[in-house]
Design a protein around this motif. Structure first.
Motif, PDB file in Angstrom:
ATOM      1  N   ILE A  85     -20.478  41.115 -16.990  1.00 38.18           N
ATOM      2  CA  ILE A  85     -21.729  41.879 -16.909  1.00 38.18           C
ATOM      3  C   ILE A  85     -21.474  43.266 -16.329  1.00 38.18           C
ATOM      4  O   ILE A  85     -22.135  44.241 -16.721  1.00 38.18           O
ATOM      5  CB  ILE A  85     -22.809  41.119 -16.104  1.00 38.18           C
ATOM      6  CG1 ILE A  85     -24.185  41.761 -16.342  1.00 38.18           C
ATOM      7  CG2 ILE A  85     -22.482  41.077 -14.616  1.00 38.18           C
ATOM      8  CD1 ILE A  85     -25.337  40.929 -15.805  1.00 38.18           C
ATOM      9  N   SER A  86     -20.485  43.394 -15.442  1.00 36.31           N
ATOM     10  CA  SER A  86     -20.168  44.727 -14.899  1.00 36.31           C
ATOM     11  C   SER A  86     -19.594  45.616 -15.989  1.00 36.31           C
ATOM     12  O   SER A  86     -19.860  46.825 -16.035  1.00 36.31           O
ATOM     13  CB  SER A  86     -19.193  44.614 -13.727  1.00 36.31           C
ATOM     14  OG  SER A  86     -17.856  44.423 -14.162  1.00 36.31           O
ATOM     15  N   ILE A 142     -20.744  50.442 -19.490  1.00 37.38           N
ATOM     16  CA  ILE A 142     -21.020  51.103 -20.764  1.00 37.38           C
ATOM     17  C   ILE A 142     -22.439  51.647 -20.763  1.00 37.38           C
ATOM     18  O   ILE A 142     -22.693  52.782 -21.177  1.00 37.38           O
ATOM     19  CB  ILE A 142     -20.809  50.123 -21.938  1.00 37.38           C
ATOM     20  CG1 ILE A 142     -19.338  49.716 -22.027  1.00 37.38           C
ATOM     21  CG2 ILE A 142     -21.285  50.742 -23.252  1.00 37.38           C
ATOM     22  CD1 ILE A 142     -19.060  48.620 -23.032  1.00 37.38           C
ATOM     23  N   ALA A 143     -23.382  50.839 -20.257  1.00 32.34           N
ATOM     24  CA  ALA A 143     -24.786  51.268 -20.215  1.00 32.34           C
ATOM     25  C   ALA A 143     -24.977  52.486 -19.317  1.00 32.34           C
ATOM     26  O   ALA A 143     -25.856  53.323 -19.579  1.00 32.34           O
ATOM     27  CB  ALA A 143     -25.666  50.122 -19.733  1.00 32.34           C
ATOM     28  N   ARG A 144     -24.172  52.611 -18.284  1.00 29.03           N
ATOM     29  CA  ARG A 144     -24.266  53.751 -17.353  1.00 29.03           C
ATOM     30  C   ARG A 144     -23.426  54.942 -17.808  1.00 29.03           C
ATOM     31  O   ARG A 144     -23.462  55.992 -17.180  1.00 29.03           O
ATOM     32  CB  ARG A 144     -23.829  53.334 -15.946  1.00 29.03           C
ATOM     33  CG  ARG A 144     -24.696  52.277 -15.302  1.00 29.03           C
ATOM     34  CD  ARG A 144     -24.137  51.887 -13.943  1.00 29.03           C
ATOM     35  NE  ARG A 144     -24.485  52.840 -12.894  1.00 29.03           N
ATOM     36  CZ  ARG A 144     -23.867  52.911 -11.718  1.00 29.03           C
ATOM     37  NH1 ARG A 144     -22.833  52.111 -11.456  1.00 29.03           N
ATOM     38  NH2 ARG A 144     -24.260  53.776 -10.806  1.00 29.03           N
ATOM     39  N   GLY A 145     -22.653  54.757 -18.881  1.00 29.70           N
ATOM     40  CA  GLY A 145     -21.816  55.841 -19.365  1.00 29.70           C
ATOM     41  C   GLY A 145     -20.495  55.963 -18.649  1.00 29.70           C
ATOM     42  O   GLY A 145     -19.829  56.993 -18.719  1.00 29.70           O
ATOM     43  N   GLY A 146     -20.090  54.907 -17.930  1.00 25.52           N
ATOM     44  CA  GLY A 146     -18.814  54.913 -17.213  1.00 25.52           C
ATOM     45  C   GLY A 146     -18.906  54.108 -15.929  1.00 25.52           C
ATOM     46  O   GLY A 146     -19.989  53.628 -15.546  1.00 25.52           O
ATOM     47  N   THR A 196     -27.490  43.730 -10.368  1.00 21.29           N
ATOM     48  CA  THR A 196     -28.735  42.971 -10.259  1.00 21.29           C
ATOM     49  C   THR A 196     -29.839  43.640 -11.070  1.00 21.29           C
ATOM     50  O   THR A 196     -30.564  42.982 -11.827  1.00 21.29           O
ATOM     51  CB  THR A 196     -29.179  42.859  -8.789  1.00 21.29           C
ATOM     52  OG1 THR A 196     -28.159  42.218  -8.021  1.00 21.29           O
ATOM     53  CG2 THR A 196     -30.467  42.049  -8.668  1.00 21.29           C
ATOM     54  N   GLU A 197     -29.970  44.949 -10.909  1.00 14.94           N
ATOM     55  CA  GLU A 197     -31.003  45.691 -11.631  1.00 14.94           C
ATOM     56  C   GLU A 197     -30.747  45.682 -13.134  1.00 14.94           C
ATOM     57  O   GLU A 197     -31.675  45.553 -13.939  1.00 14.94           O
ATOM     58  CB  GLU A 197     -31.070  47.130 -11.117  1.00 14.94           C
ATOM     59  CG  GLU A 197     -31.468  47.282  -9.657  1.00 14.94           C
ATOM     60  CD  GLU A 197     -32.912  46.887  -9.399  1.00 14.94           C
ATOM     61  OE1 GLU A 197     -33.724  46.952 -10.341  1.00 14.94           O
ATOM     62  OE2 GLU A 197     -33.217  46.516  -8.255  1.00 14.94           O
ATOM     63  N   TYR A 198     -29.493  45.828 -13.512  1.00 11.91           N
ATOM     64  CA  TYR A 198     -29.131  45.843 -14.931  1.00 11.91           C
ATOM     65  C   TYR A 198     -29.479  44.513 -15.602  1.00 11.91           C
ATOM     66  O   TYR A 198     -30.000  44.488 -16.725  1.00 11.91           O
ATOM     67  CB  TYR A 198     -27.643  46.145 -15.054  1.00 11.91           C
ATOM     68  CG  TYR A 198     -27.102  46.082 -16.455  1.00 11.91           C
ATOM     69  CD1 TYR A 198     -27.546  46.956 -17.452  1.00 11.91           C
ATOM     70  CD2 TYR A 198     -26.098  45.166 -16.792  1.00 11.91           C
ATOM     71  CE1 TYR A 198     -27.022  46.909 -18.736  1.00 11.91           C
ATOM     72  CE2 TYR A 198     -25.572  45.110 -18.059  1.00 11.91           C
ATOM     73  CZ  TYR A 198     -26.036  45.981 -19.037  1.00 11.91           C
ATOM     74  OH  TYR A 198     -25.517  45.927 -20.308  1.00 11.91           O
ATOM     75  N   TYR A 226     -31.803  42.458 -14.687  1.00 10.74           N
ATOM     76  CA  TYR A 226     -33.268  42.425 -14.788  1.00 10.74           C
ATOM     77  C   TYR A 226     -33.762  43.248 -15.968  1.00 10.74           C
ATOM     78  O   TYR A 226     -34.547  42.771 -16.791  1.00 10.74           O
ATOM     79  CB  TYR A 226     -33.900  42.941 -13.495  1.00 10.74           C
ATOM     80  CG  TYR A 226     -35.338  43.366 -13.674  1.00 10.74           C
ATOM     81  CD1 TYR A 226     -36.366  42.421 -13.818  1.00 10.74           C
ATOM     82  CD2 TYR A 226     -35.684  44.727 -13.741  1.00 10.74           C
ATOM     83  CE1 TYR A 226     -37.681  42.822 -14.022  1.00 10.74           C
ATOM     84  CE2 TYR A 226     -36.997  45.125 -13.926  1.00 10.74           C
ATOM     85  CZ  TYR A 226     -37.987  44.169 -14.080  1.00 10.74           C
ATOM     86  OH  TYR A 226     -39.290  44.564 -14.290  1.00 10.74           O
ATOM     87  N   TRP A 227     -33.320  44.507 -16.056  1.00 11.09           N
ATOM     88  CA  TRP A 227     -33.795  45.370 -17.140  1.00 11.09           C
ATOM     89  C   TRP A 227     -33.427  44.800 -18.503  1.00 11.09           C
ATOM     90  O   TRP A 227     -34.242  44.802 -19.437  1.00 11.09           O
ATOM     91  CB  TRP A 227     -33.204  46.774 -16.994  1.00 11.09           C
ATOM     92  CG  TRP A 227     -33.811  47.622 -15.935  1.00 11.09           C
ATOM     93  CD1 TRP A 227     -33.171  48.223 -14.887  1.00 11.09           C
ATOM     94  CD2 TRP A 227     -35.190  48.006 -15.804  1.00 11.09           C
ATOM     95  NE1 TRP A 227     -34.049  48.938 -14.123  1.00 11.09           N
ATOM     96  CE2 TRP A 227     -35.306  48.825 -14.663  1.00 11.09           C
ATOM     97  CE3 TRP A 227     -36.338  47.729 -16.549  1.00 11.09           C
ATOM     98  CZ2 TRP A 227     -36.514  49.370 -14.250  1.00 11.09           C
ATOM     99  CZ3 TRP A 227     -37.546  48.273 -16.136  1.00 11.09           C
ATOM    100  CH2 TRP A 227     -37.626  49.081 -15.004  1.00 11.09           C
ATOM    101  N   SER A 228     -32.221  44.303 -18.630  1.00 14.63           N
ATOM    102  CA  SER A 228     -31.754  43.795 -19.911  1.00 14.63           C
ATOM    103  C   SER A 228     -32.549  42.575 -20.360  1.00 14.63           C
ATOM    104  O   SER A 228     -33.062  42.531 -21.489  1.00 14.63           O
ATOM    105  CB  SER A 228     -30.261  43.440 -19.827  1.00 14.63           C
ATOM    106  OG  SER A 228     -29.483  44.562 -19.511  1.00 14.63           O
ATOM    107  N   LEU A 229     -32.652  41.586 -19.484  1.00 15.58           N
ATOM    108  CA  LEU A 229     -33.314  40.349 -19.874  1.00 15.58           C
ATOM    109  C   LEU A 229     -34.807  40.555 -20.112  1.00 15.58           C
ATOM    110  O   LEU A 229     -35.360  40.093 -21.114  1.00 15.58           O
ATOM    111  CB  LEU A 229     -33.091  39.268 -18.813  1.00 15.58           C
ATOM    112  CG  LEU A 229     -33.720  37.904 -19.138  1.00 15.58           C
ATOM    113  CD1 LEU A 229     -33.220  37.362 -20.471  1.00 15.58           C
ATOM    114  CD2 LEU A 229     -33.460  36.905 -18.013  1.00 15.58           C
TER     115      LEU A 229
END
Length: 258
Positions: free
Chosen positions: A162-163, A168-172, A201-203, A205-208
């Motif tokens: 997940i990290s 990738i979602a954060r651009g690096g 943790t936040e990622y 949440y946002w994804s699901l």
């Protein structure tokens, strides 16, 4: 119906002992208590019971998403219980903060490992809107449950699957919050108090919740932090989609109802 379910699956007020002094301190400061499949919800004296019941209903649905009256993933629930996962509720922000500070003072006096205790606790203000209930309760399930049940996949550290998806979602990879996220990022959280594990943790949440439809009408409100607010947009994040759709983890497939 809710009252019946709560009586059957949860225990009001009198929880089994967590260990003498710790139990007594929690009982005194957070006297309104419920357990859901062994996971603790504790509320201050002025937190309305109806709000604690609502939180219990949401937690139960995150854990028993198919509604067959047993947890979907027993390993996740086992980790929540083993790690003393706690949802602490207050009626207002001041109520929760003051009560939590009082509890920490007591724990320090009786030599309880406060850092370890805090890692397994999530706070929720009962007056917050429904989306906050979905978020904070899911945080508890993922950061204490999934992260410990499947550390190589959901672990809140660099190198877990997940990290890798989040980077990738954060651009690096950013151990510290950057001043500006890359243009190709879709997750750009600027809260400097949120470290790398908190970002995961936040990622999650946002994804699901975006995949399940909770964010469809919230783009203007959340796009500064998260852009993929619909199930269709989530297809862009192929790596997290692969994880979320893997049936072996029994990740919820529908949003809890209120």
């Amino acid at each position: 119906m809710l009252r019946t379910l709560l009586i059957i699956y949860m225990i009001f007020y009198a929880l089994p002992s967590w260990g003498s002094d710790l139990q007594n301190a929690i009982n005194k400061i957070f006297p309104n208590q419920i357990k859901v499949y062994g996971v603790k919800i504790i509320g201050t004296e002025i937190t309305p019971l109806k709000d604690i019941e609502k939180a219990a209903k949401i937690l139960k649905q995150w854990l028993d998403n198919d509604g067959d009256e047993k947890p979907d993933n027993s390993l996740v629930v086992s980790e929540l219980v083993k790690n003393n996962a706690i949802l602490a509720m207050g009626k207002t922000e001041n109520d929760l903060e003051d009560s939590f500070d009082n509890l920490i003072d007591v724990l320090e006096e009786i030599d309880v490992d406060v850092d370890n205790f805090e890692r397994s606790l999530v706070g929720l203000i009962s007056e917050e809107p429904n989306i906050a209930y979905l978020e904070e309760i899911l945080h508890l399930v993922t950061q204490v449950g999934y992260a410990n049940a499947y550390p190589e996949v959901f672990g809140e550290f660099k190198g877990s699957r997940i990290s890798q998806a989040m980077d990738i979602a954060r651009g690096g990879f950013f151990n510290l919050t950057p001043k500006v996220y890359p243009e190709n990022s879709w997750f750009h959280y600027y809260d400097k108090s949120c470290d790398y594990s908190c970002m995961i943790t936040e990622y999650f949440y946002w994804s699901l919740t975006s995949l399940l439809g909770a964010q469809i009408d919230r783009y203007d409100e959340i796009s500064e932090e998260w852009e993929l607010n619909t199930p269709q947009k989530m297809e862009k994040d192929k790596f997290i989609m692969e994880i979320l759709k893997d049936e072996k983890y029994q990740i919820p497939t529908k949003l809890p109802s209120f």
